[in-house]
Motif scaffolding. Sequence first.
Motif, short mmCIF file in Angstrom:
data_model
loop_
_atom_site.label_atom_id
_atom_site.label_comp_id
_atom_site.label_asym_id
_atom_site.label_seq_id
_atom_site.Cartn_x
_atom_site.Cartn_y
_atom_site.Cartn_z
N LEU A 36 0.83 -1.20 0.00
CA LEU A 36 0.00 0.00 0.00
C LEU A 36 0.86 1.25 0.00
O LEU A 36 0.57 2.23 -0.72
N TYR A 40 0.86 4.02 -2.84
CA TYR A 40 0.58 5.42 -2.50
C TYR A 40 1.65 6.34 -3.09
O TYR A 40 1.35 7.34 -3.76
N LYS A 41 2.91 5.99 -2.86
CA LYS A 41 4.00 6.84 -3.33
C LYS A 41 4.04 6.89 -4.85
O LYS A 41 4.22 7.96 -5.45
N PHE A 44 0.86 9.06 -6.11
CA PHE A 44 0.90 10.49 -5.83
C PHE A 44 2.04 11.19 -6.55
O PHE A 44 1.89 12.31 -7.02
N ILE A 67 0.15 11.45 6.40
CA ILE A 67 -0.71 10.40 5.90
C ILE A 67 -0.91 9.36 7.00
O ILE A 67 -0.51 9.57 8.14
N LEU A 71 1.62 4.07 7.20
CA LEU A 71 2.25 4.24 5.88
C LEU A 71 3.33 5.31 5.88
O LEU A 71 4.15 5.36 4.95
N VAL A 75 6.46 5.15 3.24
CA VAL A 75 6.37 6.07 2.09
C VAL A 75 7.63 6.92 1.99
O VAL A 75 8.14 7.19 0.90
N GLN A 112 -2.74 2.88 -11.42
CA GLN A 112 -1.85 1.87 -10.86
C GLN A 112 -2.07 0.54 -11.54
O GLN A 112 -3.22 0.10 -11.72
N ASP A 269 -8.43 2.08 0.93
CA ASP A 269 -7.01 1.96 0.61
C ASP A 269 -6.76 1.02 -0.56
O ASP A 269 -5.97 1.32 -1.45
N TYR A 272 -7.78 2.90 -3.70
CA TYR A 272 -7.07 4.16 -3.93
C TYR A 272 -5.60 3.96 -4.24
O TYR A 272 -5.05 4.62 -5.12
N PHE A 273 -4.94 3.10 -3.51
CA PHE A 273 -3.52 2.90 -3.78
C PHE A 273 -3.06 1.47 -3.60
O PHE A 273 -1.87 1.19 -3.52
N GLN A 351 -9.94 10.63 -6.71
CA GLN A 351 -8.78 10.68 -7.59
C GLN A 351 -9.05 11.53 -8.83
O GLN A 351 -9.05 11.03 -9.96
#
Length: 472
Positions: A36, A40-41, A44, A67, A71, A75, A112, A269, A272-273, A351
Amino acid sequence: MRPFAPLAAAMMLAAPAAAQTDQQTAAPPDRHTLSLAAGYKAAFLCSGLFNAGLDRETVAEDDLTRIYVELRQPVQDLPAVIDREARTVSVAFAEDFPARVAVWRPHLGCVQAPPGGNADTPLPRVTVEGPDLAATDALPWPMGDAGAAPAAPPSPALSALVDSAFDRASFGEGSETTAVIVVKDGRIIAEQYRDGFGPHVSQRTWSVGKSLAASVIGAAVMDGIIDVDAPAPVPEWRRDGDPRGAITTEDLLHMASGLWTEGPGNRTDDVYFGGTLVAERSAGLPQEAMPGARWRYANNDTLLAMRGLRGAMNDDDRFLAYPFERVFWKIGMTRTVPETDWGGDFIFSSQVWTTARDLARLGLLYLNDGLWNGERVLPQGWADYVATPAPAQPANAATGGAGYGAQFWLFGPDQDLPQGTYAAQGNRGQYLMIVPSRDVLIVRRGFDSVGPGGEGFDIARFSAEVLSALED
């Protein structure tokens, strides 16, 4: 149908000192948490670099801090590899498993790949020719940017007030404003940006994207594609005997699906990522309350409303092009980028990347009841519809908190604002405040720290003071 009359805020909580101490002695994160964090990294960084055109340091400072506690350190620690020619970002989290990868695409921004996938994974793309930005920018405001900047400095009172929105204290400790726009009678009368930002630099909308989703759904209602009173055409719910088949699109717009979620705002989560599909995660949630009976803020309700639109269209090329051709580009929102999952579902609950001016354009569409230069973009009365209180309301609405309509928040005298005020709002301080009785729009963008050590930005008080300054 009745007459057309925020990722959870907890995501950005800054950990108190005790929690930070506990984290220092906690066990290393498990593989899923690392995956995750890598996703995320990758996501973004990819969006900040290739949607907004920001530099890596700015993205890291604004978007990769404050965040989830679990994470936060991964991250920061996981290495990112940026391929600017291919427009990809890869973040490895394990020696024996492929890196998490985010890939940029024209108009649809970054997506992703699934865990284990790579940049060669087949990913959704939109086959539509975009507008000529230089030509569109040269058009008069609001379709373009010509004459958009205020013709004269705002009044001393309004100028001082806008300045104070950037001081990180006047409207909330920990607030970090990047943009403020005030529109009166269709004209921008005040506009200011933080260093590094400007009229064409986009930011993630967070939950302001939900109001954009409602706008796309509104266009689909006008086009006869969706009936909000009918069962939402979510493909996964069409099986005989599935009680979720009774959930209407209106229930989803009202945050009243009755589906189980992992808490208010719910942790999305994995979508989203995490590289999980909307069709897998959101559409598979079980029901625990009757549709329409309970208000519960849920990212999944927005995701499923758009999933239903895709099901109703049954044409993925048309579906992916629809927000642009039917809404955004018609009203000059040429720098608004809605992102998808790798299966082709929009993640309109959060997003989306857009500029402050594009949000002002959206607000003008609502102030004009869906008309744009004489052309009807949204159904007549849709502005009233989204601003009409849903049957089920947030628990604190009865004690002075904001109410809820259809993917818009409702404000009024309880917040020292005129009756009928409503807003699109999202995490970290994204706001579009619409004040029909005063023909005023207030846009504020930011990277607020929320929770311990930060209060966020008090948009209701700021908006009330803007309205007062306009009376002087």
